[in-house]
Design a protein around this motif. Structure first.
Motif, PDB file in Angstrom:
ATOM      1  N   VAL A 267       0.916  -1.253   0.104  1.00 56.47           N
ATOM      2  CA  VAL A 267      -0.038  -0.016   0.108  1.00 56.47           C
ATOM      3  C   VAL A 267       1.029   1.226   0.017  1.00 56.47           C
ATOM      4  O   VAL A 267       0.466   2.150  -0.621  1.00 56.47           O
ATOM      5  CB  VAL A 267      -0.790   0.104   1.209  1.00 56.47           C
ATOM      6  N   GLY A 268       1.847   1.330   0.929  1.00 51.94           N
ATOM      7  CA  GLY A 268       2.778   2.324   0.619  1.00 51.94           C
ATOM      8  C   GLY A 268       3.437   2.737  -0.702  1.00 51.94           C
ATOM      9  O   GLY A 268       3.688   4.049  -0.906  1.00 51.94           O
ATOM     10  N   GLU A 269       3.815   1.756  -1.342  1.00 54.24           N
ATOM     11  CA  GLU A 269       4.270   1.866  -2.410  1.00 54.24           C
ATOM     12  C   GLU A 269       3.318   2.748  -3.658  1.00 54.24           C
ATOM     13  O   GLU A 269       3.657   3.238  -4.479  1.00 54.24           O
ATOM     14  CB  GLU A 269       5.033   0.618  -3.284  1.00 54.24           C
ATOM     15  N   ALA A 270       2.069   2.411  -3.573  1.00 48.78           N
ATOM     16  CA  ALA A 270       1.055   2.782  -4.388  1.00 48.78           C
ATOM     17  C   ALA A 270       0.853   4.375  -4.008  1.00 48.78           C
ATOM     18  O   ALA A 270       1.418   4.990  -3.302  1.00 48.78           O
ATOM     19  CB  ALA A 270      -0.144   2.110  -4.426  1.00 48.78           C
ATOM     20  N   ALA A 271       0.088   5.154  -4.838  1.00 50.35           N
ATOM     21  CA  ALA A 271      -0.294   6.415  -4.507  1.00 50.35           C
ATOM     22  C   ALA A 271      -1.095   6.573  -3.279  1.00 50.35           C
ATOM     23  O   ALA A 271      -1.708   5.826  -3.036  1.00 50.35           O
ATOM     24  CB  ALA A 271      -1.193   6.950  -5.934  1.00 50.35           C
ATOM     25  N   PRO A 272      -0.797   7.590  -2.453  1.00 53.28           N
ATOM     26  CA  PRO A 272      -1.672   7.694  -1.431  1.00 53.28           C
ATOM     27  C   PRO A 272      -3.024   7.833  -1.628  1.00 53.28           C
ATOM     28  O   PRO A 272      -3.557   8.666  -2.577  1.00 53.28           O
ATOM     29  CB  PRO A 272      -0.900   9.024  -0.754  1.00 53.28           C
ATOM     30  N   PRO A 273      -3.933   7.370  -0.752  1.00 52.25           N
ATOM     31  CA  PRO A 273      -5.429   7.376  -0.899  1.00 52.25           C
ATOM     32  C   PRO A 273      -6.047   8.720  -0.721  1.00 52.25           C
ATOM     33  O   PRO A 273      -5.547   9.512   0.212  1.00 52.25           O
ATOM     34  CB  PRO A 273      -5.981   6.401  -0.059  1.00 52.25           C
ATOM     35  N   ALA A 274      -6.880   9.175  -1.341  1.00 51.16           N
ATOM     36  CA  ALA A 274      -7.699  10.364  -1.216  1.00 51.16           C
ATOM     37  C   ALA A 274      -8.929  10.028  -0.026  1.00 51.16           C
ATOM     38  O   ALA A 274      -9.708   8.874  -0.289  1.00 51.16           O
ATOM     39  CB  ALA A 274      -8.273  11.116  -2.367  1.00 51.16           C
ATOM     40  N   PHE A 298      -2.800  15.838  -5.400  1.00 47.98           N
ATOM     41  CA  PHE A 298      -1.655  14.810  -5.287  1.00 47.98           C
ATOM     42  C   PHE A 298      -1.142  14.987  -6.735  1.00 47.98           C
ATOM     43  O   PHE A 298      -1.879  15.472  -7.848  1.00 47.98           O
ATOM     44  CB  PHE A 298      -2.156  13.411  -5.009  1.00 47.98           C
ATOM     45  N   GLU A 299       0.082  14.606  -6.943  1.00 47.40           N
ATOM     46  CA  GLU A 299       0.967  14.677  -8.225  1.00 47.40           C
ATOM     47  C   GLU A 299       1.065  13.597  -8.852  1.00 47.40           C
ATOM     48  O   GLU A 299       1.739  12.620  -8.340  1.00 47.40           O
ATOM     49  CB  GLU A 299       2.251  15.575  -8.071  1.00 47.40           C
ATOM     50  N   VAL A 300       0.730  13.380 -10.052  1.00 51.16           N
ATOM     51  CA  VAL A 300       1.069  12.028 -10.741  1.00 51.16           C
ATOM     52  C   VAL A 300       1.313  12.665 -12.156  1.00 51.16           C
ATOM     53  O   VAL A 300       0.525  13.439 -12.890  1.00 51.16           O
ATOM     54  CB  VAL A 300      -0.163  11.163 -10.929  1.00 51.16           C
ATOM     55  N   ASN A 404       0.207  10.811 -21.442  1.00 51.99           N
ATOM     56  CA  ASN A 404       0.996  11.898 -22.120  1.00 51.99           C
ATOM     57  C   ASN A 404       1.503  12.843 -21.251  1.00 51.99           C
ATOM     58  O   ASN A 404       0.833  14.105 -21.086  1.00 51.99           O
ATOM     59  CB  ASN A 404       0.463  12.378 -23.604  1.00 51.99           C
ATOM     60  N   PRO A 405       2.623  12.712 -20.287  1.00 53.88           N
ATOM     61  CA  PRO A 405       2.913  13.520 -19.200  1.00 53.88           C
ATOM     62  C   PRO A 405       3.835  14.743 -19.950  1.00 53.88           C
ATOM     63  O   PRO A 405       3.919  14.873 -21.116  1.00 53.88           O
ATOM     64  CB  PRO A 405       4.065  12.817 -18.546  1.00 53.88           C
ATOM     65  N   LEU A 406       3.612  15.898 -19.324  1.00 53.62           N
ATOM     66  CA  LEU A 406       3.930  17.092 -19.841  1.00 53.62           C
ATOM     67  C   LEU A 406       5.356  17.205 -20.257  1.00 53.62           C
ATOM     68  O   LEU A 406       6.231  17.240 -19.093  1.00 53.62           O
ATOM     69  CB  LEU A 406       3.529  18.393 -19.057  1.00 53.62           C
ATOM     70  N   TYR A 407       5.801  17.273 -21.453  1.00 54.03           N
ATOM     71  CA  TYR A 407       7.194  17.696 -21.802  1.00 54.03           C
ATOM     72  C   TYR A 407       7.111  18.612 -22.924  1.00 54.03           C
ATOM     73  O   TYR A 407       6.115  18.857 -23.644  1.00 54.03           O
ATOM     74  CB  TYR A 407       7.918  16.337 -22.400  1.00 54.03           C
TER      75      TYR A 407
END
Length: 598
Positions: A267-274, A298-300, A404-407
Motif C-alpha cells: 500500500v505504501g508503494e502505491a499512490a496515497p489514497p484520497a 496529489f501529483e501524478v 502523455n505527461p507534460l514535456y
C-alpha cells in the motif's frame, strides 16, 4: 334687501356644510362614499325607508376578492368558463394575466406532506422569482437551483384534480419538497445499521469464552478467506474444528505478521489514497444534495490532481455516492497539452476487502471537461455494508496513469540519439565553443547550421564571428542554453519552471519559433496566483518587443487566468502591477469587474 342676520345665517350654514362634507366624505375612499350615499338614499329618500331603518337591516356587499376566491381555478377549462356572469369573467381575466411556466410553492407544512402552489404574477417574473430565485415562498436563495416536474394533486371546488407543474428550488427547499422520500432513505439506513449492530452482538454472544480459542478462531477465519494459510490447506471446514484448538503455532503466527507487513508495504508503494470523511451520525442525509468533499492535491505525471466526492450524489435522484477525478488546471491548458489519463476509483470495504467497489475509465482532461468520473458510483443504501468505518469515514483510493505527461515537444530526427551523444561527449569533433554565464558548451557548426536559423544566418554571413573558435552569447542563461542545445540536437527534455522564461527569450532570439511557442504554452499552464503578476508583466514586454501573434495569445491567456485568480492576488502584487504598467492594470481591472457582473 337681506338684513345682517340672514347673511350671517347663510354664511354659517355654508361653513357648517363644508365642515360636514370634510369630516364625513373626504376621509372615505370611493367604495365607502358610494356605500354611504346609497345607504342614505335608501334610508331617507326611497319608498319604505322608515321600515328599513327601523329593522336596521343591510344587504351584504360582495367584493371582487370574494368573486375571485369562489371562481378562481388553478387550471381552467371550458367548463369553468361556460358561465357568463361577471364573477366568472373577472376570474378568467385574472387567470389570463398569470404566468404559468413555473409555479410558486408554499412549503410551510412540508412535514405533513402538504404543499400549496400558485402561478407567478408579472411582478414576480420581472424579479426572477421562481426561475432565477428559489420558487419557494419566503426563500430568496439563487445558488444551486434545480428544476423539478411535480405531479401536483389538489382539491378544488369539491373535486380531486392533478397536474404536472414545473418548479425551480434551491437544495434546502428541494429536501423539503422530497421530505418523505428523504426520511424513508434515512430510516432505511438506520435500520441497516441497527441490523448490523444486532448481528455483531449475536456474534459476540456466540464467541467462545476462552481467549485462546477466540484467537485460534480469528486466525482460521482470517486465512480461510484467501491468506497465506489457505495454500496450506486451511479452509472453511476448519472453522468448526477451531473451537477445540489452541492458539496458532509460533510458525503460523510468524507467517501472519510477515504477511501483514508485506501488505502494508504494498500500500505504501502505491499512490496515497484520497480520504473523504462522512459524519458518523445521520446529518449527511439532512445535508444539501449537491454537497461536495474534495481531497488534498496529489501529483501524478507532473500534473496536479484532486478527488471529488458527492456523498449524496451530484444530481437527481440523490441515491448514490458520486466520485470524480479532477484536473483543475485543464481549463488553462491548450488542447495539445491536455493530459490523457487512465484511472481506477476504488471505495474500500473495511469488512471484506474482496468486496472493494471499483470503476475505471480513460479520459482526456480538456478545458471543457476538467473532471471525469461516475455519478452512480455506489448506492447510498450499501454504505453500511462495510464501506463506512466505525468513525463514519469513507476511504476512496485512486490509481492514475498519465499517457502523455507534460514535456516540451520538439521535432526530433531519427538520428537524435547519435546527435545527443555528440553533444554529451563531443571530443575532437567539436569545432565551436559557446560561452554563457561562465560555462562552455562544445558544439558542431554543421548541426547548428542545419537546425537553428540564427546560427545558419550567422555562419553564412560575412561577419567576423563566423570563423571564430569561441562565440560569446552575452547575458544568456546557461541553463536555457543547455536546454535549447538539446532541442537542436534532437532531444525532448522537461523544462524546470525557473527556466521557462529565459528559454523562451533565447528561443525567440535564435529564431526557433516552434520551441518558443511550446515554451509559451508551458508558461501559461504553469502560471499560478503567486506568479501571475510577474508572468503578465513579462508577457506584456514580449508582446511589445515584437514577440509575434504567439506572444499576444500568451498575454490573452494570462489575462483570462488573472481574472480567475483575482481574489487570490496579494495587494503587493497588484500595486506592483499598477506601478509598472498602469494600462495593463486598468485593462485587467475592467475584465475582472465584467466577470463579476456576468
Amino acid at each position: 334687501m337681506a338684513n345682517l342676520g340672514d347673511v350671517r345665517r347663510a354664511a354659517f350654514g355654508r361653513a357648517q356644510g363644508a365642515q360636514h362634507y370634510a369630516s364625513h366624505f373626504l376621509g372615505l375612499n370611493a367604495a365607502e362614499r358610494h356605500k354611504k350615499l346609497v345607504n342614505d338614499y335608501l334610508t331617507y329618500y326611497a319608498r319604505g325607508g322608515d321600515a328599513r331603518d327601523a329593522a336596521g337591516s343591510s344587504a351584504p356587499v360582495r367584493t371582487d376578492a370574494d368573486a375571485l376566491v369562489e371562481h378562481h381555478r388553478f387550471i381552467r377549462d371550458d367548463n369553468d368558463d361556460s358561465n357568463a356572469s361577471w364573477e366568472v369573467r373577472l376570474a378568467k381575466r385574472y387567470y389570463d394575466r398569470l404566468f404559468k411556466e413555473y409555479a410558486i410553492v408554499d412549503l410551510t407544512q412540508y412535514k405533513q406532506s402538504k404543499l400549496g402552489m400558485r402561478w407567478r404574477t408579472a411582478k414576480e417574473v420581472m424579479a426572477g422569482k421562481g426561475q432565477f430565485v428559489c420558487g419557494a415562498k419566503g426563500c430568496d436563495a439563487s445558488d444551486g437551483l434545480c428544476s423539478y416536474e411535480i405531479n401536483f394533486a389538489y382539491q378544488e371546488a369539491g373535486e380531486r384534480k392533478q397536474a404536472l407543474v414545473k418548479l425551480r428550488v434551491c437544495p434546502a427547499c428541494a429536501f423539503k419538497l422530497n421530505y418523505r422520500k428523504e426520511k424513508a432513505l434515512a430510516k432505511a439506513a438506520d435500520a441497516a445499521a441497527a441490523r448490523k449492530r444486532k448481528r455483531e452482538a449475536e456474534e459476540a454472544e456466540r464467541a467462545p469464552a476462552d481467549p485462546r480459542v477466540r484467537e485460534a478462531l480469528e486466525f482460521v477465519q482470517k486465512y480461510a478467506k484467501g491468506g497465506p494459510a489457505a495454500a496450506e490447506g486451511i479452509g472453511a471446514a476448519d472453522l468448526e474444528r477451531a473451537a477445540g484448538d489452541v492458539a496458532p503455532p509460533p510458525a503460523a503466527a510468524a507467517g501472519t505478521a510477515g504477511g501483514a507487513v508485506a501488505a502494508a508495504a504494498g500500500v505504501g508503494e502505491a499512490a496515497p489514497p484520497a480520504i473523504i470523511t462522512l459524519p458518523a451520525d445521520n446529518s449527511v442525509w439532512e445535508a444539501k444534495p449537491a454537497q461536495e468533499a474534495v481531497s488534498e492535491t496529489f501529483e501524478v505525471g507532473t500534473y496536479l490532481w484532486k478527488l471529488l466526492c458527492f456523498p449524496k450524489q451530484n444530481k437527481q435522484p440523490y441515491k448514490y455516492v458520486s466520485v470524480f477525478l479532477g484536473y483543475p488546471e485543464a481549463m488553462f491548458a491548450p488542447h495539445n497539452l491536455s493530459p490523457k489519463a487512465t484511472f481506477k476509483l476504488t471505495i474500500k470495504n473495511h469488512k471484506d476487502p474482496k468486496k472493494d467497489f471499483f470503476k475505471d475509465s480513460t479520459h482526456t482532461f480538456v478545458p471543457e471537461q476538467v473532471d471525469w468520473g461516475f455519478s452512480h458510483m455506489l448506492p447510498l443504501v450499501d454504505l453500511n455494508m462495510g464501506y463506512l468505518r466505525d468513525d463514519g469515514t469513507l476511504v476512496i483510493h485512486v490509481e492514475v496513469q498519465v499517457e502523455n505527461p507534460l514535456y516540451l515537444r520538439f521535432s526530433a530526427s531519427t538520428l537524435s540519439r547519435d546527435f545527443l551523444a555528440l553533444l554529451d561527449s563531443p571530443g575532437a569533433t567539436s569545432d565551436l565553443t559557446l560561452l554563457a554565464g561562465g560555462r562552455s558548451f562544445p558544439v558542431h557548426r554543421l548541426i547548428l547550421t542545419a537546425r537553428c536559423p540564427y546560427f545558419k544566418t550567422l555562419f553564412e554571413s560575412g561577419f567576423g564571428d563566423r570563423g571564430a573558435r569561441e562565440l560569446k552569447l552575452g547575458d544568456a542563461d546557461p541553463g536555457a542554453v543547455a536546454l535549447l542545445l538539446r532541442s537542436i540536437y534532437g532531444g525532448a527534455a522537461a523544462c524546470p519552471s525557473e527556466l521557462l522564461k529565459p528559454a523562451a527569450e533565447l528561443a525567440d532570439q535564435w529564431l526557433m519559433t516552434e520551441t518558443r511557442d511550446g515554451l509559451y504554452e508551458a508558461i501559461a499552464e504553469a502560471s499560478s496566483s503567486a506568479t501571475i503578476t510577474a508572468d503578465l508583466l513579462w508577457a506584456e514586454s514580449r508582446d511589445g518587443s515584437g514577440g509575434g501573434p504567439t506572444a499576444a495569445a500568451l498575454l490573452g491567456q494570462l489575462e483570462a487566468k488573472y481574472v480567475l485568480f483575482a481574489a487570490h492576488v496579494t495587494m503587493e502584487d497588484a500595486q506592483a502591477l499598477a506601478e509598472s504598467n498602469p494600462e495593463l492594470a486598468g485593462r485587467l481591472l475592467v475584465a475582472a469587474a465584467a466577470s463579476r457582473k456576468g
